[in-house]
Design a protein around this motif. Structure first.
Motif, PDB file in Angstrom:
ATOM      1  N   GLY A 209       0.835  -1.198   0.000  1.00 26.34           N
ATOM      2  CA  GLY A 209       0.000   0.000   0.000  1.00 26.34           C
ATOM      3  C   GLY A 209       0.872   1.251   0.000  1.00 26.34           C
ATOM      4  O   GLY A 209       2.068   1.193   0.281  1.00 26.34           O
ATOM      5  N   TYR A 210       0.267   2.376  -0.303  1.00 33.18           N
ATOM      6  CA  TYR A 210       1.001   3.629  -0.420  1.00 33.18           C
ATOM      7  C   TYR A 210       1.714   3.997   0.885  1.00 33.18           C
ATOM      8  O   TYR A 210       2.864   4.406   0.879  1.00 33.18           O
ATOM      9  CB  TYR A 210       0.055   4.749  -0.858  1.00 33.18           C
ATOM     10  CG  TYR A 210       0.763   6.068  -1.052  1.00 33.18           C
ATOM     11  CD1 TYR A 210       1.493   6.304  -2.208  1.00 33.18           C
ATOM     12  CD2 TYR A 210       0.714   7.056  -0.084  1.00 33.18           C
ATOM     13  CE1 TYR A 210       2.164   7.511  -2.388  1.00 33.18           C
ATOM     14  CE2 TYR A 210       1.376   8.252  -0.247  1.00 33.18           C
ATOM     15  CZ  TYR A 210       2.100   8.480  -1.407  1.00 33.18           C
ATOM     16  OH  TYR A 210       2.769   9.661  -1.571  1.00 33.18           O
ATOM     17  N   GLN A 218      10.738   7.230   2.955  1.00 30.73           N
ATOM     18  CA  GLN A 218      11.188   8.241   3.917  1.00 30.73           C
ATOM     19  C   GLN A 218      12.453   7.792   4.623  1.00 30.73           C
ATOM     20  O   GLN A 218      13.386   8.567   4.821  1.00 30.73           O
ATOM     21  CB  GLN A 218      10.097   8.489   4.968  1.00 30.73           C
ATOM     22  CG  GLN A 218       9.150   9.594   4.563  1.00 30.73           C
ATOM     23  CD  GLN A 218       7.860   9.565   5.369  1.00 30.73           C
ATOM     24  OE1 GLN A 218       7.600   8.622   6.119  1.00 30.73           O
ATOM     25  NE2 GLN A 218       7.044  10.593   5.206  1.00 30.73           N
ATOM     26  N   LYS A 219      12.489   6.524   4.971  1.00 30.19           N
ATOM     27  CA  LYS A 219      13.632   5.970   5.675  1.00 30.19           C
ATOM     28  C   LYS A 219      14.895   6.130   4.829  1.00 30.19           C
ATOM     29  O   LYS A 219      15.987   6.304   5.348  1.00 30.19           O
ATOM     30  CB  LYS A 219      13.369   4.492   5.969  1.00 30.19           C
ATOM     31  CG  LYS A 219      13.862   4.062   7.345  1.00 30.19           C
ATOM     32  CD  LYS A 219      13.362   2.675   7.699  1.00 30.19           C
ATOM     33  CE  LYS A 219      14.477   1.660   7.641  1.00 30.19           C
ATOM     34  NZ  LYS A 219      14.000   0.305   7.835  1.00 30.19           N
ATOM     35  N   TYR A 223      12.687  11.156  -2.677  1.00 31.15           N
ATOM     36  CA  TYR A 223      11.520  11.995  -2.901  1.00 31.15           C
ATOM     37  C   TYR A 223      10.224  11.188  -2.812  1.00 31.15           C
ATOM     38  O   TYR A 223      10.116  10.092  -3.356  1.00 31.15           O
ATOM     39  CB  TYR A 223      11.621  12.665  -4.282  1.00 31.15           C
ATOM     40  CG  TYR A 223      10.476  13.617  -4.523  1.00 31.15           C
ATOM     41  CD1 TYR A 223      10.417  14.837  -3.854  1.00 31.15           C
ATOM     42  CD2 TYR A 223       9.443  13.270  -5.384  1.00 31.15           C
ATOM     43  CE1 TYR A 223       9.351  15.694  -4.050  1.00 31.15           C
ATOM     44  CE2 TYR A 223       8.370  14.125  -5.583  1.00 31.15           C
ATOM     45  CZ  TYR A 223       8.336  15.333  -4.910  1.00 31.15           C
ATOM     46  OH  TYR A 223       7.271  16.169  -5.095  1.00 31.15           O
ATOM     47  N   ILE A 224       9.235  11.734  -2.096  1.00 28.21           N
ATOM     48  CA  ILE A 224       7.969  11.035  -1.924  1.00 28.21           C
ATOM     49  C   ILE A 224       6.991  11.489  -3.005  1.00 28.21           C
ATOM     50  O   ILE A 224       6.394  12.558  -2.896  1.00 28.21           O
ATOM     51  CB  ILE A 224       7.346  11.325  -0.545  1.00 28.21           C
ATOM     52  CG1 ILE A 224       8.374  11.184   0.569  1.00 28.21           C
ATOM     53  CG2 ILE A 224       6.126  10.451  -0.293  1.00 28.21           C
ATOM     54  CD1 ILE A 224       8.819   9.774   0.855  1.00 28.21           C
ATOM     55  N   PHE A 225       6.832  10.698  -4.021  1.00 34.18           N
ATOM     56  CA  PHE A 225       5.865  11.038  -5.059  1.00 34.18           C
ATOM     57  C   PHE A 225       4.459  10.844  -4.528  1.00 34.18           C
ATOM     58  O   PHE A 225       4.207  10.010  -3.670  1.00 34.18           O
ATOM     59  CB  PHE A 225       6.077  10.145  -6.285  1.00 34.18           C
ATOM     60  CG  PHE A 225       7.200  10.616  -7.165  1.00 34.18           C
ATOM     61  CD1 PHE A 225       6.970  11.566  -8.153  1.00 34.18           C
ATOM     62  CD2 PHE A 225       8.486  10.119  -6.997  1.00 34.18           C
ATOM     63  CE1 PHE A 225       8.001  12.001  -8.949  1.00 34.18           C
ATOM     64  CE2 PHE A 225       9.527  10.547  -7.794  1.00 34.18           C
ATOM     65  CZ  PHE A 225       9.296  11.494  -8.782  1.00 34.18           C
ATOM     66  N   LYS A 226       3.533  11.641  -5.066  1.00 30.49           N
ATOM     67  CA  LYS A 226       2.145  11.554  -4.604  1.00 30.49           C
ATOM     68  C   LYS A 226       1.449  10.319  -5.150  1.00 30.49           C
ATOM     69  O   LYS A 226       0.533   9.780  -4.554  1.00 30.49           O
ATOM     70  CB  LYS A 226       1.371  12.792  -5.063  1.00 30.49           C
ATOM     71  CG  LYS A 226       1.209  13.831  -3.987  1.00 30.49           C
ATOM     72  CD  LYS A 226       0.183  14.842  -4.424  1.00 30.49           C
ATOM     73  CE  LYS A 226      -0.090  15.875  -3.364  1.00 30.49           C
ATOM     74  NZ  LYS A 226      -0.943  16.940  -3.885  1.00 30.49           N
ATOM     75  N   ASP A 230       4.502   6.203  -9.351  1.00 32.38           N
ATOM     76  CA  ASP A 230       5.720   7.016  -9.427  1.00 32.38           C
ATOM     77  C   ASP A 230       6.654   6.686  -8.277  1.00 32.38           C
ATOM     78  O   ASP A 230       7.870   6.620  -8.432  1.00 32.38           O
ATOM     79  CB  ASP A 230       5.373   8.509  -9.373  1.00 32.38           C
ATOM     80  CG  ASP A 230       4.622   8.948 -10.626  1.00 32.38           C
ATOM     81  OD1 ASP A 230       4.701   8.215 -11.622  1.00 32.38           O
ATOM     82  OD2 ASP A 230       3.960   9.992 -10.570  1.00 32.38           O
ATOM     83  N   LEU A 231       6.039   6.496  -7.109  1.00 23.39           N
ATOM     84  CA  LEU A 231       6.838   6.207  -5.926  1.00 23.39           C
ATOM     85  C   LEU A 231       7.548   4.856  -6.095  1.00 23.39           C
ATOM     86  O   LEU A 231       8.735   4.717  -5.781  1.00 23.39           O
ATOM     87  CB  LEU A 231       5.931   6.203  -4.690  1.00 23.39           C
ATOM     88  CG  LEU A 231       6.624   6.058  -3.338  1.00 23.39           C
ATOM     89  CD1 LEU A 231       7.638   7.155  -3.115  1.00 23.39           C
ATOM     90  CD2 LEU A 231       5.599   6.081  -2.205  1.00 23.39           C
ATOM     91  N   ILE A 232       6.830   3.881  -6.602  1.00 21.77           N
ATOM     92  CA  ILE A 232       7.427   2.558  -6.835  1.00 21.77           C
ATOM     93  C   ILE A 232       8.585   2.675  -7.809  1.00 21.77           C
ATOM     94  O   ILE A 232       9.672   2.120  -7.596  1.00 21.77           O
ATOM     95  CB  ILE A 232       6.369   1.571  -7.374  1.00 21.77           C
ATOM     96  CG1 ILE A 232       5.371   1.235  -6.262  1.00 21.77           C
ATOM     97  CG2 ILE A 232       7.016   0.292  -7.901  1.00 21.77           C
ATOM     98  CD1 ILE A 232       4.202   0.399  -6.703  1.00 21.77           C
TER      99      ILE A 232
END
Ligand SMILES: [Zn+2]
Ligand SMILES: [Zn+2]
Length: 659
Positions: A209-210, A218-219, A223-226, A230-232
């Motif tokens: 999950g997101y 964060q760890k 950059y934290i994509f919304k 993108d985050l993956i």
């Protein structure tokens, strides 16, 4: 064809140890003998049918009969099983990829099967709506890849869907007994792109999950994509493979994962269960009509749901309150051994204590702490140390957290006065299970809490039924006022009833309203429907209308809402003076919104809000899948609300307030 034959034979005759686990062989064989249709004949049915389209089957009497026979046969096998998973997926796998429609006349079906009117039967429950083929394909496009596969392969596919973990969507090869029997099927399914037998770590990232991904990112300070995709992408590019592996493996709890690649797996599973239910009732009927085999389903008759059973209100005994019940009542931890508790305890640190101290809501505390345990790699150790059952740690952990909360809330021997019945009681005489429901804020005695928190059950009795219309409506209105929102059916049907624990005055007001209010069933019975009851109680000022698209109710600002839940949200926006547009159009998109017909529920400046209701519902899910693709490709800001969010909308909509 041959494969299916072998499959059935291997189950029934050859591999006895496997057979014993899957089917009670003797019972199955004797049932089939009683059915007096030789296996070859049934196989011939299957062979003939696998060459026809469903339309052809529908129009030919001969084919219809074959289908009925085949289904009745697989059903006969499956109904001797008590294991729900196999029982459900076996007969239904025949139809999985077929454009069938069940149009069942339940009244007739139930009467034929059980010789009594449908209203007098509580279980099995009829499920009336059917999902159209095009809708199914839009939701689960991969189902098309099942076409022309053998029945055995389809069955294997169904099994994998049922066995896969509900959240991560993966399953362990260890969970599949006698994997070798399914080996061929698994490789066929892999070729068809339906499952992945060796998912890469990056593939597995997609099962998280997101929030989990965000914490991981964060760890590692990236950059934290919304957007989740993108985050993956960012994680897979910026974080080393070994770190990703370290993050994924303990979460997986699985050594050799298999991953069904189907979209919307949870919705598919629910769809399959419901359709299997419908099919199984139909098959019981086919077996009866075609083969004269009486149903093995013993219907559960409506009893408790009809008023008439008076639940006597126990008179509180003073001496009970003065006895130290706190000590005698077992902690949830008593279910586990000392060793098991020690294992869980070994990772408990000052951060955990901080969460307990700062998080007042028990459920949220458990969620936060479990996430933390994953993060620090404790879960891997729990599973290794606790052995066999991979989910055991969750129960022990929840019990442990519960014991910590119990220490925090410390139900005391002080004498309190119940806000419901006025009796004096000692705080610790209320059972911990109930105290947990109100997050330690005890305002009622044990007896009153039992009635408040089990409202749907307890308030459905003859005593409550005696209330006259005016009294009932007055009580409903009172609940509405104390709750500060429209009481939906979903809220009242839930046990334990989700009452607000804080602020205290609100809990007291809601609790007192529930104590005198009959259950929702009695309202529906008296006034015809829940909506009608709300309208008559003066809660729906503009009233409501039934339209072809469902119901319409009016929000306080005059906006038309398509459900009570929508009205709750709209009224909240209005009460907080947030300018909002109702049913705004989404922007044009060549693929996802070519005719600009797609609408959101609300728009506030550039933010769209969607009320998604119960996401397990196909129609919602279907709608949301399309909207999600649209929002992602146009990079729109969309807030999706669920039923649970209605209790505390400011949590999700906070950022709209600060504008
Ligand atoms: Zn009381
Ligand atoms: Zn409005």
């Amino acid at each position: 064809m041959e494969q299916f034959n072998q499959y059935i034979e291997s189950i029934l005759l050859r591999d006895e140890s496997y057979a014993d686990r899957l089917f009670p062989v003797k019972a199955t064989l004797s049932t089939i003998r009683a059915y007096s249709e030789p296996l070859e004949k049934v196989m011939a049915c299957y062979e003939a049918l696998s060459k026809c389209s469903f339309d052809e089957i529908k129009t030919s009497q001969k084919h219809r009969k074959s289908l009925a026979k085949l289904l009745a046969h697989t059903w006969l096998i499956s109904r001797t099983r008590t294991d729900t998973i196999y029982r459900f997926c076996l007969p239904f796998s025949v139809l999985l990829d077929q454009p069938y429609v069940f149009e069942l006349n339940y009244e007739t079906l139930f009467f034929d099967l059980f010789s009594r009117p449908i209203q007098t039967i509580e279980y099995p429950k009829p499920i009336f709506h059917s999902v159209k083929y095009e809708e199914r394909l839009a939701l689960f496009p991969d189902l098309e890849n099942l076409q022309n596969l053998s029945l055995a392969t389809k069955l294997t596919f169904a099994l994998l869907i049922f066995k896969a973990d509900a959240i991560s969507g993966i399953l362990s090869t260890e969970d599949i007994p006698n994997l070798r029997l399914f080996k061929d099927d698994i490789s066929i399914l892999e070729q068809k792109g339906l499952i992945s037998a060796n998912p890469s770590d990056v593939d597995l990232l997609a099962t998280f999950g997101y929030e989990d991904l965000k914490r991981f990112a964060q760890k590692h300070d990236i950059y934290i994509f919304k957007k989740r995709d993108d985050l993956i992408n960012e994680i897979s590019q910026k974080i080393s493979e070994s770190e990703i592996r370290k993050f994924i493996r303990p979460h997986l709890e699985i050594v050799k994962p298999l991953m069904p690649k189907i979209k919307q797996m949870q919705v598919l599973r629910k769809f399959m269960l419901e359709e299997s239910n419908r099919l199984s009732i139909y098959l019981e009927w086919v077996a009866l009509k075609l083969c004269g085999i009486p149903s093995v389903v013993a219907p559960l008759l409506v009893k408790r749901t009809l008023p008439g059973d008076v639940i006597p209100r126990p008179t509180p005994k003073k001496k009970d309150y003065h006895k130290n019940l706190y000590r005698s009542e077992g902690s949830f931890l008593n279910y586990y051994s000392k060793r098991e508790i020690e294992i869980i305890k070994s990772f408990w640190d000052s951060y955990c204590d901080k969460v307990i101290a700062e998080e007042p809501v028990f459920d949220d505390g458990v969620k936060k702490l479990a996430a933390y345990m994953f993060e620090i790699g404790a879960v891997e150790y729990f599973i290794k140390s606790l052995g066999k059952d991979k989910k055991l740690w969750r129960s022990i952990f929840a019990a442990f957290v519960s014991s910590k909360y119990r220490k925090k809330y410390k139900p005391s021997p002080q004498l309190l006065t119940c806000n419901g019945c006025g009796a004096q009681f000692r705080e610790y005489s209320v059972s911990w299970r109930l105290i947990q429901c109100v997050n330690g804020n005890v305002q009622f005695c044990q007896f009153c809490y039992e009635e408040i928190l089990n409202h749907d059950y307890c308030a459905n009795n003859a005593e409550m039924e005696k209330q006259d219309n005016a009294k009932m409506l007055e009580n409903l209105h009172r609940l509405y006022v104390s709750l500060e929102r429209i009481p939906t059916l979903e809220l009242l049907k839930n046990i334990p009833t989700r009452i607000p624990s804080h602020p205290t005055e609100k809990q007291i007001a809601v609790g007192k309203s529930l104590l005198v209010m009959p259950s929702q069933l009695l309202y529906v019975k008296r006034f015809g429907s829940w909506l009608k009851s709300l309208e008559m109680a003066g809660i729906l000022e503009g009233g409501y209308r039934k339209t072809a698209r469902g119901i319409q109710v009016f929000a306080n600002d005059g906006h038309i809402c398509l459900s009570l839940a929508e009205k709750v949200v709209d009224d909240w926006l209005n009460a907080h003076h947030i300018n909002h547009e109702k049913e705004p159009k989404y922007p044009f998109h060549i693929e996802f919104n070519p005719r600009k017909l797609m609408r959101a529920d609300w728009k506030i400046e550039d933010t769209f809000i969607e009320y998604a209701g119960l996401m397990e519902d196909y129609e919602y899910a279907l709608k949301m899948v399309r909207k999600k693709s649209l929002a992602e490709s146009l990079n729109l800001d969309v807030i999706v609300l669920s039923e649970k969010d209605l209790d505390n909308l400011s949590l999700k909509l906070e950022r709209l307030l600060t504008r």
